[in-house]
Design a protein around this motif. Structure first.
Motif, mmCIF file in Angstrom:
data_model
loop_
_atom_site.group_PDB
_atom_site.id
_atom_site.type_symbol
_atom_site.label_atom_id
_atom_site.label_comp_id
_atom_site.label_asym_id
_atom_site.label_seq_id
_atom_site.Cartn_x
_atom_site.Cartn_y
_atom_site.Cartn_z
ATOM 1 N N TYR A 154 0.832 -1.211 0.000
ATOM 2 C CA TYR A 154 0.000 0.000 0.000
ATOM 3 C C TYR A 154 0.864 1.258 0.000
ATOM 4 N N ILE A 155 1.974 1.201 0.741
ATOM 5 C CA ILE A 155 2.876 2.352 0.842
ATOM 6 C C ILE A 155 3.698 2.534 -0.437
ATOM 7 N N GLY A 156 3.884 1.425 -1.188
ATOM 8 C CA GLY A 156 4.713 1.480 -2.392
ATOM 9 C C GLY A 156 6.090 0.887 -2.200
ATOM 10 N N LEU A 157 6.227 0.038 -1.182
ATOM 11 C CA LEU A 157 7.487 -0.653 -0.894
ATOM 12 C C LEU A 157 7.449 -2.059 -1.470
ATOM 13 N N ASP A 158 8.592 -2.745 -1.445
ATOM 14 C CA ASP A 158 8.616 -4.169 -1.756
ATOM 15 C C ASP A 158 7.725 -4.903 -0.758
ATOM 16 N N GLU A 159 6.979 -5.901 -1.237
ATOM 17 C CA GLU A 159 6.031 -6.615 -0.373
ATOM 18 C C GLU A 159 6.693 -7.145 0.898
ATOM 19 N N PHE A 160 7.947 -7.559 0.804
ATOM 20 C CA PHE A 160 8.595 -8.234 1.935
ATOM 21 C C PHE A 160 9.505 -7.294 2.732
ATOM 22 N N TYR A 161 9.312 -6.004 2.565
ATOM 23 C CA TYR A 161 10.155 -5.005 3.238
ATOM 24 C C TYR A 161 10.205 -5.215 4.752
ATOM 25 N N PHE A 162 9.058 -5.471 5.368
ATOM 26 C CA PHE A 162 9.013 -5.573 6.830
ATOM 27 C C PHE A 162 9.477 -6.935 7.357
ATOM 28 N N ASP A 163 9.552 -7.948 6.472
ATOM 29 C CA ASP A 163 9.842 -9.305 6.953
ATOM 30 C C ASP A 163 11.124 -9.373 7.775
ATOM 31 N N LYS A 164 12.198 -8.777 7.276
ATOM 32 C CA LYS A 164 13.494 -8.922 7.946
ATOM 33 C C LYS A 164 13.500 -8.224 9.299
#
Length: 316
Positions: A154-164
């Motif tokens: 939604y923000i426009g980041l890579d889908e897995f940005y928060f995973d790490k």
């Protein structure tokens, strides 16, 4: 809007791109407008929820002296038991009318953390308490990671940005007991008006009502999910990271009407925290001429420490 919006995680998990985008748009819009949703088709099944509530009630029914054995000095309330009235809302001096327990992260062997998390405290009197608590912890963490994936898109980041950042993060599962009220509370409430510290909070249905959310127009509305739904809200870390695009909404747990003072309330929120080294710097995708950078740079660990001092769990 007299209740919080409801979204269906099955849409995001489906093979249909249109359904996935529908979920992304719905949860993103809700978090911009009110900061709360109720979510169906999460990873917690009814049997696990029932087992957890049973264990939690058994723990809080233990004698005071037994519970106090598990209140560990020097941990800032990060693990184990926190006794009645210890925590208060930011800016309030009256302690909240609650006691609670904290389960924390048990990281993977290859997590490569830069900090060492405290070990969970084992309750000797209840053989299934810790096992059941950590099973629920893992299912809530899994649900939260999918919600964060939707928000990244939604923000426009890579889908897995928060995973790490969220995997092996410093998340907390907090079973709370609000005991029956026996005398006039003198300004104290079950939980004073506050915003959560973390990225997102996942809350399974409480045993009694009382959760209210502050709408944009200043009206308090009841947050009433269906029985099979989780309430999930944005925390201050995510609001800060998105430069106020996603809202960390003020909420509270009100005292019941006097005729219901003898009714206890149980509630089990999961506070999803990232690793301490995550930078909470305002994302470039959320900064423009109309929305200049609102906050100085800070890490999640620094922000957490600051807020734990403000709410009384860590002494200056």
């Amino acid at each position: 809007m007299n209740n919080i919006p409801s979204v269906n995680l099955a849409d995001f998990l489906s093979e249909d791109p249109a359904k996935k985008q529908k979920f992304v748009d719905e949860i993103g819009k809700a978090y911009e407008e009110i900061g709360f949703v109720s979510l169906k088709n999460h990873f917690l099944d009814d049997a696990l929820v029932d087992a957890l509530y049973s264990e939690v009630k058994s723990f809080f029914d233990l004698p005071e002296a037994t519970k106090q054995k598990y209140e560990i000095d020097g941990l800032g309330g990060q693990r184990g038991y926190i006794s009645f009235g210890k925590e208060h809302a930011k800016g309030k001096k009256e302690g909240d009318l609650k006691e609670f327990w904290h389960f924390g992260q048990e990281p993977d062997a290859d997590a490569n953390l830069i900090e060492e998390y405290p070990e969970n405290v084992e309750v000797k009197e209840l053989e299934n308490f810790n096992k059941t608590g950590m099973e629920a912890y893992k299912m809530l963490e899994k649900t939260g990671i999918y919600v964060l994936r939707a928000l990244a898109l939604y923000i426009g980041l890579d889908e897995f940005y928060f995973d790490k950042w969220a995997r092996n993060g410093n998340s907390i599962l907090r079973p709370i007991h609000y005991p029956p009220i026996t005398e006039e509370p003198k300004g104290a409430v079950r939980a004073g008006a506050h915003g959560d510290i973390n990225l997102i909070t996942l809350l399974m249905g409480a045993s009694a009502g009382g959760l209210q959310v502050l709408r944009n127009d200043g009206e308090w509305i009841d947050a009433i999910p269906n029985e099979d739904e989780l309430v999930i809200n944005v925390g201050d870390m995510l609001e800060r990271h998105t430069n106020n695009k996603l809202r960390s909404t003020i909420h509270r747990v009100t005292n019941p009407p006097k005729e219901q003072w003898d009714t206890p309330r149980y509630s089990i929120p999961f506070f999803m925290h990232p690793r301490s080294e995550m930078p909470l710097n305002c994302l470039e995708e959320c900064i423009d001429d109309a929305h200049p950078k609102a906050y100085p740079d800070i890490t999640a660990g620094e922000f957490l420490h600051q807020r734990l001092v403000e709410i009384g769990l860590i002494k200056k």
